[in-house]
Write a protein that holds these residues in place. Sequence first.
Motif, PDB file in Angstrom:
ATOM      1  N   ILE A 176       0.854  -1.208   0.000  1.00  0.00           N
ATOM      2  CA  ILE A 176       0.000   0.000   0.000  1.00  0.00           C
ATOM      3  C   ILE A 176       0.881   1.247   0.000  1.00  0.00           C
ATOM      4  CG2 ILE A 176      -1.625   1.351   1.426  1.00  0.00           C
ATOM      5  CD1 ILE A 176      -2.871  -1.391   2.231  1.00  0.00           C
ATOM      6  N   GLU A 177       1.944   1.192   0.833  1.00  0.00           N
ATOM      7  CA  GLU A 177       2.885   2.325   0.914  1.00  0.00           C
ATOM      8  C   GLU A 177       3.575   2.552  -0.437  1.00  0.00           C
ATOM      9  OE1 GLU A 177       6.901   3.332   3.343  1.00  0.00           O
ATOM     10  OE2 GLU A 177       5.477   2.018   4.381  1.00  0.00           O
ATOM     11  N   ALA A 178       3.988   1.437  -1.087  1.00  0.00           N
ATOM     12  CA  ALA A 178       4.670   1.544  -2.387  1.00  0.00           C
ATOM     13  C   ALA A 178       3.740   2.121  -3.450  1.00  0.00           C
ATOM     14  CB  ALA A 178       5.187   0.176  -2.814  1.00  0.00           C
ATOM     15  N   LEU A 179       2.477   1.695  -3.441  1.00  0.00           N
ATOM     16  CA  LEU A 179       1.487   2.222  -4.404  1.00  0.00           C
ATOM     17  C   LEU A 179       1.254   3.709  -4.174  1.00  0.00           C
ATOM     18  CD1 LEU A 179      -1.119  -0.690  -4.341  1.00  0.00           C
ATOM     19  CD2 LEU A 179       0.135   0.032  -6.357  1.00  0.00           C
ATOM     20  N   GLY A 180       1.242   4.099  -2.895  1.00  0.00           N
ATOM     21  CA  GLY A 180       1.059   5.517  -2.554  1.00  0.00           C
ATOM     22  C   GLY A 180       2.233   6.359  -3.025  1.00  0.00           C
ATOM     23  N   LYS A 181       3.460   5.814  -2.831  1.00  0.00           N
ATOM     24  CA  LYS A 181       4.675   6.540  -3.259  1.00  0.00           C
ATOM     25  C   LYS A 181       4.685   6.779  -4.760  1.00  0.00           C
ATOM     26  CE  LYS A 181       8.457   5.765  -0.023  1.00  0.00           C
ATOM     27  NZ  LYS A 181       9.517   4.831   0.305  1.00  0.00           N
ATOM     28  N   GLU A 182       4.287   5.745  -5.515  1.00  0.00           N
ATOM     29  CA  GLU A 182       4.301   5.848  -6.981  1.00  0.00           C
ATOM     30  C   GLU A 182       3.073   6.586  -7.521  1.00  0.00           C
ATOM     31  OE1 GLU A 182       6.615   4.887  -9.310  1.00  0.00           O
ATOM     32  OE2 GLU A 182       7.950   4.402  -7.649  1.00  0.00           O
ATOM     33  N   LYS A 183       2.140   6.935  -6.602  1.00  0.00           N
ATOM     34  CA  LYS A 183       0.884   7.623  -6.973  1.00  0.00           C
ATOM     35  C   LYS A 183       0.117   6.820  -8.038  1.00  0.00           C
ATOM     36  CE  LYS A 183       2.334  12.339  -5.873  1.00  0.00           C
ATOM     37  NZ  LYS A 183       3.718  12.153  -5.453  1.00  0.00           N
ATOM     38  N   VAL A 184      -0.038   5.528  -7.793  1.00  0.00           N
ATOM     39  CA  VAL A 184      -0.734   4.651  -8.747  1.00  0.00           C
ATOM     40  C   VAL A 184      -2.232   4.864  -8.623  1.00  0.00           C
ATOM     41  CG1 VAL A 184      -1.220   2.238  -9.344  1.00  0.00           C
ATOM     42  CG2 VAL A 184       1.101   2.927  -8.754  1.00  0.00           C
ATOM     43  N   GLN A 185      -2.892   5.042  -9.773  1.00  0.00           N
ATOM     44  CA  GLN A 185      -4.352   5.183  -9.770  1.00  0.00           C
ATOM     45  C   GLN A 185      -4.931   4.346 -10.906  1.00  0.00           C
ATOM     46  OE1 GLN A 185      -4.735   9.377 -10.006  1.00  0.00           O
ATOM     47  NE2 GLN A 185      -3.869   9.555 -12.028  1.00  0.00           N
ATOM     48  N   SER A 186      -6.251   4.185 -10.914  1.00  0.00           N
ATOM     49  CA  SER A 186      -6.859   3.340 -11.938  1.00  0.00           C
ATOM     50  C   SER A 186      -6.585   3.927 -13.324  1.00  0.00           C
ATOM     51  CB  SER A 186      -8.366   3.199 -11.692  1.00  0.00           C
ATOM     52  OG  SER A 186      -8.944   4.466 -11.532  1.00  0.00           O
ATOM     53  N   GLY A 187      -6.266   3.026 -14.241  1.00  0.00           N
ATOM     54  CA  GLY A 187      -5.917   3.465 -15.598  1.00  0.00           C
ATOM     55  C   GLY A 187      -4.420   3.418 -15.865  1.00  0.00           C
ATOM     56  N   ASP A 188      -3.596   3.299 -14.790  1.00  0.00           N
ATOM     57  CA  ASP A 188      -2.138   3.199 -14.971  1.00  0.00           C
ATOM     58  C   ASP A 188      -1.754   1.778 -15.362  1.00  0.00           C
ATOM     59  OD1 ASP A 188      -1.720   5.812 -14.293  1.00  0.00           O
ATOM     60  OD2 ASP A 188      -1.203   5.418 -12.209  1.00  0.00           O
ATOM     61  N   VAL A 189      -0.721   1.652 -16.188  1.00  0.00           N
ATOM     62  CA  VAL A 189      -0.165   0.327 -16.504  1.00  0.00           C
ATOM     63  C   VAL A 189       1.085   0.175 -15.645  1.00  0.00           C
ATOM     64  CG1 VAL A 189       0.788  -1.157 -18.311  1.00  0.00           C
ATOM     65  CG2 VAL A 189      -1.072   0.423 -18.851  1.00  0.00           C
ATOM     66  N   ILE A 190       1.105  -0.874 -14.781  1.00  0.00           N
ATOM     67  CA  ILE A 190       2.231  -1.031 -13.846  1.00  0.00           C
ATOM     68  C   ILE A 190       2.861  -2.418 -13.969  1.00  0.00           C
ATOM     69  CG2 ILE A 190       1.314   0.638 -12.176  1.00  0.00           C
ATOM     70  CD1 ILE A 190       0.502  -1.809 -10.421  1.00  0.00           C
ATOM     71  N   ALA A 191       4.111  -2.511 -13.502  1.00  0.00           N
ATOM     72  CA  ALA A 191       4.796  -3.800 -13.421  1.00  0.00           C
ATOM     73  C   ALA A 191       5.261  -3.977 -11.985  1.00  0.00           C
ATOM     74  CB  ALA A 191       5.976  -3.830 -14.373  1.00  0.00           C
ATOM     75  N   ILE A 192       5.019  -5.161 -11.402  1.00  0.00           N
ATOM     76  CA  ILE A 192       5.444  -5.448 -10.014  1.00  0.00           C
ATOM     77  C   ILE A 192       6.439  -6.601 -10.052  1.00  0.00           C
ATOM     78  CG2 ILE A 192       4.679  -6.075  -7.689  1.00  0.00           C
ATOM     79  CD1 ILE A 192       1.833  -5.115  -8.520  1.00  0.00           C
ATOM     80  N   ASP A 193       7.635  -6.361  -9.509  1.00  0.00           N
ATOM     81  CA  ASP A 193       8.646  -7.424  -9.406  1.00  0.00           C
ATOM     82  C   ASP A 193       8.246  -8.339  -8.245  1.00  0.00           C
ATOM     83  OD1 ASP A 193      10.869  -8.988  -9.172  1.00  0.00           O
ATOM     84  OD2 ASP A 193      12.318  -7.345  -9.214  1.00  0.00           O
ATOM     85  N   LYS A 194       8.057  -9.625  -8.546  1.00  0.00           N
ATOM     86  CA  LYS A 194       7.553 -10.545  -7.507  1.00  0.00           C
ATOM     87  C   LYS A 194       8.568 -10.755  -6.381  1.00  0.00           C
ATOM     88  CE  LYS A 194       4.866 -14.111  -7.884  1.00  0.00           C
ATOM     89  NZ  LYS A 194       4.354 -15.432  -8.277  1.00  0.00           N
ATOM     90  N   ALA A 195       9.844 -10.787  -6.733  1.00  0.00           N
ATOM     91  CA  ALA A 195      10.874 -11.072  -5.720  1.00  0.00           C
ATOM     92  C   ALA A 195      11.027  -9.918  -4.735  1.00  0.00           C
ATOM     93  CB  ALA A 195      12.201 -11.358  -6.405  1.00  0.00           C
ATOM     94  N   SER A 196      11.092  -8.681  -5.255  1.00  0.00           N
ATOM     95  CA  SER A 196      11.378  -7.533  -4.374  1.00  0.00           C
ATOM     96  C   SER A 196      10.141  -6.704  -4.034  1.00  0.00           C
ATOM     97  CB  SER A 196      12.424  -6.627  -5.029  1.00  0.00           C
ATOM     98  OG  SER A 196      11.917  -6.096  -6.243  1.00  0.00           O
ATOM     99  N   GLY A 197       9.066  -6.874  -4.811  1.00  0.00           N
ATOM    100  CA  GLY A 197       7.859  -6.074  -4.586  1.00  0.00           C
ATOM    101  C   GLY A 197       7.971  -4.662  -5.130  1.00  0.00           C
ATOM    102  N   LYS A 198       8.988  -4.418  -5.977  1.00  0.00           N
ATOM    103  CA  LYS A 198       9.200  -3.064  -6.534  1.00  0.00           C
ATOM    104  C   LYS A 198       8.141  -2.775  -7.603  1.00  0.00           C
ATOM    105  CE  LYS A 198      12.906  -0.303  -8.600  1.00  0.00           C
ATOM    106  NZ  LYS A 198      12.519  -0.100  -9.987  1.00  0.00           N
ATOM    107  N   ILE A 199       7.538  -1.595  -7.500  1.00  0.00           N
ATOM    108  CA  ILE A 199       6.490  -1.217  -8.464  1.00  0.00           C
ATOM    109  C   ILE A 199       7.060  -0.213  -9.456  1.00  0.00           C
ATOM    110  CG2 ILE A 199       4.254  -0.052  -8.712  1.00  0.00           C
ATOM    111  CD1 ILE A 199       3.563  -1.140  -5.899  1.00  0.00           C
ATOM    112  N   THR A 200       6.856  -0.479 -10.749  1.00  0.00           N
ATOM    113  CA  THR A 200       7.310   0.445 -11.795  1.00  0.00           C
ATOM    114  C   THR A 200       6.093   0.882 -12.590  1.00  0.00           C
ATOM    115  OG1 THR A 200       9.270  -0.932 -11.950  1.00  0.00           O
ATOM    116  CG2 THR A 200       9.005   0.752 -13.638  1.00  0.00           C
TER     117      THR A 200
END
Length: 463
Positions: A176-200
């Motif tokens: 939740i904190e990572a999503l907040g940092k990246e300011k992810v909202q509906s309509g964004d295309v994101i990639a999540i690294d399964k090993a580290s949980g890094k959101i791009t």
Amino acid sequence: MAELKLSESRDLTRIERIGAHSHIRGLGLDSALEARDVSQGMVGQTSARKAAGVILQMIKEGKIAGRAVLLAGQPGTGKTAIAMGMAKSLGLETPFAMLAGSELFSLEMSKTEALMQAFRKAIGVRIKEETEIIEGEVVEVQIDRPAVAGAASKTGKLTLKTTEMETVYDLGAKMIEALGKEKVQSGDVIAIDKASGKITKLGRSFSRSRDYDAMGPQVKFMQCPDGELQKRKEVVHCVTLHEIDVINSRTQGFLALFTGDTGEIRSEVREQIDTKVAEWREEGKAEIVPGVLFIDEVHMLDIECFSFLNRALENEMAPILVVATNRGITTIRGTNYKSPHGIPIDLLDRLLIITTQPYTEDEISKILNIRCQEEEVEMSEEAKHLLTKIGVDASLRYAIHLITASALACQKRKGNIVEMEDINRVYHLFLDVKRSTQYLMEYQSQYMFSEEGDDDDTNAMQS
């Protein structure tokens, strides 16, 4: 009513400093490795630049290790400029390590260890690895905040979709904190690294492009990903051998990379790393990217360093070595013997020697033009002509120093364009080497410890 005074606020802009070689963008060669007359900040020195271009081609192919090149020429003929041009032409992927000959004597480690570390900084390893990622378009981010503060941590759900499937994921506090940092909202295309949980954040979906009227120029639109949500992707990391050495040395581990206090690294550690890298190469996991080690003022090294270089160049993990010197026949440091450029004959024999020639009047004029643009100084044609004459009579470096000084003199008289009078003024304020020497010759008896005045002083003391 008292007048309200507002304190003056200045805009904080990014500090850009102009260095001696900040105008150089590359070697200025065309596709056939022919040197253009004026290109990428380089002027003249066509044969030296052509030779550097051939070396550059050799580095890019990366098949030959341990070749060494010597840039020899008078002071102010563009030796460091050619090395900088090589660094810029290689790009970011190829490692380029730079040091001055005298740096080795100021470190808290042996000279050979410092040289070895410099060698390892100039060799890169490109490591490929496969990772699992979740890639999709965000349909909805739903975060439940507890009614009572501190009662429980936040929980939430993330709905992702591709063209073929849609899945709901439960979120923990960190995600939740990572999503907040990246300011992810509906309509964004994101990639999540399964090993580290890094959101791009990859971009925004085309289907949501009409959601807002105002969009920043940096917003990137893309199609909704197709296929499955979970994918395997190949990620490439580039590190230098020195960084791997530091991380694996027991003293401080990877923290030493930030502090810079690496200390001496044991040869056993290096041998193990070389073996491991060789294994990775055979498995196709890694490839070696040989770079360039540039040593300026190489005559400052002593006989021990030269002996070490002889041996180090024979190693198959050696980078291309580029050294520069402005000395003629001089004593090899640490011995009583004289040698060309202050380099022992056995090492000179291994070097491909590139010489640089003094600049002509026309070339000096072109260089001063480029420097005026770089330093953002407007100058009249007569002033440029006068500055070129000064460059020919005194030295190019002295003429370059006068550019900003004359611009300040021009500001002082509230002018916009630097004229001859400004250059004349700073020319009389600051002496060049020739005039300074002449002044010394005239007044040397008034300076301390001058040789001519020694007899008078002794006579005065005796009487």
